[in-house]
Scaffold this active site. Structure first.
Site, short mmCIF file in Angstrom:
data_model
loop_
_atom_site.label_atom_id
_atom_site.label_comp_id
_atom_site.label_asym_id
_atom_site.label_seq_id
_atom_site.Cartn_x
_atom_site.Cartn_y
_atom_site.Cartn_z
N CYS A 138 126.53 59.61 59.58
CA CYS A 138 126.35 59.64 61.03
C CYS A 138 125.84 58.30 61.54
O CYS A 138 124.66 57.98 61.43
CB CYS A 138 125.38 60.76 61.41
SG CYS A 138 125.09 60.86 63.19
N CYS A 141 123.23 58.48 64.30
CA CYS A 141 121.89 58.84 63.82
C CYS A 141 121.22 57.66 63.11
O CYS A 141 120.04 57.41 63.28
CB CYS A 141 121.93 59.99 62.81
SG CYS A 141 123.06 61.31 63.21
N ASP A 142 121.97 56.96 62.28
CA ASP A 142 121.34 56.02 61.34
C ASP A 142 121.69 54.55 61.55
O ASP A 142 121.11 53.68 60.89
CB ASP A 142 121.72 56.42 59.89
CG ASP A 142 121.20 57.82 59.55
OD1 ASP A 142 120.12 58.17 60.04
OD2 ASP A 142 121.88 58.55 58.82
#
Ligand code: NDP
Length: 318
Positions: A138, A141-142
């Site tokens: 992701c 997300c990261d």
């Protein structure tokens, strides 16, 4: 073979942000929800490290801790949370029948499906070893953790193209590993990738191994499937964007789904094609796939369930 039977007003299947948010709202609406967590209690976020984009946590929060907070809140408000796996359903008549762990049958007036989706992985041992330590599925997300660094992303669909351009804004350089000599992504997305100067596309290339120092990712070994030439890419982040599969197999044949298995809900609602069955989160969303959007649809599902029951009660008592 089913042995015991129990009746509930509202059964929630799955324990990610969608399921817990549905649980919080359903508890407060006095639907006395019972939740079955599934095998990965807490869902995909329990497999990530820091979550920085969930509103309300100014300092960020670790994924497992966030899900623990969700659980505590749902439990405090009255949801009965049980560890168990729904093995089959029968939506042919009311009340709906749901079998848990192959042995227990629950009948339910309303069912909220929040079984989520799982990222597809390449299946390499080194990918698993460094998952959460440089390997991620992701970018949204990261990606932030790789600001100014070099990263690689594998995949050539719309997700990979979108995530590569997202990463390119943060990282110094993005290698895009494409296994064929062309993209699967839409023309518009490919155009964006081709026009991003710090993305280098490696066509006809496959990932052989994720390299690391035992703690985190230090590179990726790739191979050109035409020439068999191997190259080590110096990267600290490796993103896998080769698709997701929704966890909806047990509902096949009962609910309308798209060709990849995402449950189809009525636009603007969480209603499925079966009355009293609602779906929230990634099991019905292949576009946004964020914790906060899943939570939003979880809230909608509980409200939809509550209104459905209220309307039925009204018909019965009228
Ligand atoms: P897709 O299935 O469309 O693409 C998967 C990609 O991963 C393909 O390019 C495929 O390669 C590649 N791939 C699969 N397995 C491997 C492997 N083992 N090694 C290397 N590469 C591999 O998935 P997406 O998640 O990209 O998209 C899913 C759906 O969501 C699509 O319908 C897409 O259009 C949609 N979507 C739409 C968006 C938007 O409109 N903004 C954003 C994101 C997704 P190959 O091409 O060779 O098969």
């Amino acid at each position: 073979m089913s042995q015991e039977t129990e009746h509930v007003k509202c059964l929630i299947i799955g324990s990610g942000p969608a399921g817990y948010t549905a649980a919080i709202y359903a508890s407060r609406a006095d639907l006395k929800p019972v939740m079955y967590t599934g095998l990965l209690a807490g869902g995909q976020l329990t497999q990530t490290t820091e979550v920085e984009n969930f509103p309300g946590y100014p300092q960020g929060i670790m994924g497992p801790e966030l899900m623990e907070d969700f659980r505590k809140q749902a439990e405090r408000l009255g949801t009965e949370i049980r560890f168990g796996y729904v093995s089959s359903v029968d939506f042919s008549s009311l009340p709906h029948k749901v079998v848990v762990d192959d042995v227990k049958t629950i009948t339910a007036d309303t069912v909220i499906i929040s079984t989520g989706a799982s990222a597809k992985w390449l299946g390499l041992e080194s990918e698993q070893k460094y998952s959460g330590f440089g390997v991620s599925a992701c970018a949204v997300c990261d990606g932030f953790f790789f600001k100014g660094q070099d990263v690689a992303i594998v995949g050539a669909g719309d997700t990979a193209a979108e995530e590569a351009t997202y990463l390119a804004k943060l990282a110094r350089k993005v290698y895009m590993i494409v296994r064929r000599d062309e993209f699967r992504a839409s023309k518009a997305m490919v155009h964006r990738v081709l026009n991003t100067p710090n993305i280098e596309i490696l066509y006809n290339t496959e990932t052989k191994e994720i390299l690391g120092d035992g703690q985190s990712v230090t590179g990726v070994k790739v191979i050109n499937n035409q020439t068999n030439a191997e190259t080590d890419l110096d990267v600290t982040g490796f993103f896998v964007a080769i698709g997701h599969h929704p966890n909806t197999d047990i509902f096949k044949g009962w609910l309308h789904m798209d060709e990849t298995g995402y449950i189809i809900t009525r636009p603007g609602s969480t209603e499925t094609n079966v009355e009293g069955v609602f779906c929230a989160g990634d099991a019905q969303d292949h576009i946004y796939r964020q914790a906060v959007t899943a939570a939003g649809t979880g809230c909608m599902a509980a409200i939809d369930a509550e209104r459905y029951l209220a309307a039925k009660e009204h018909v019965v008592t009228a």
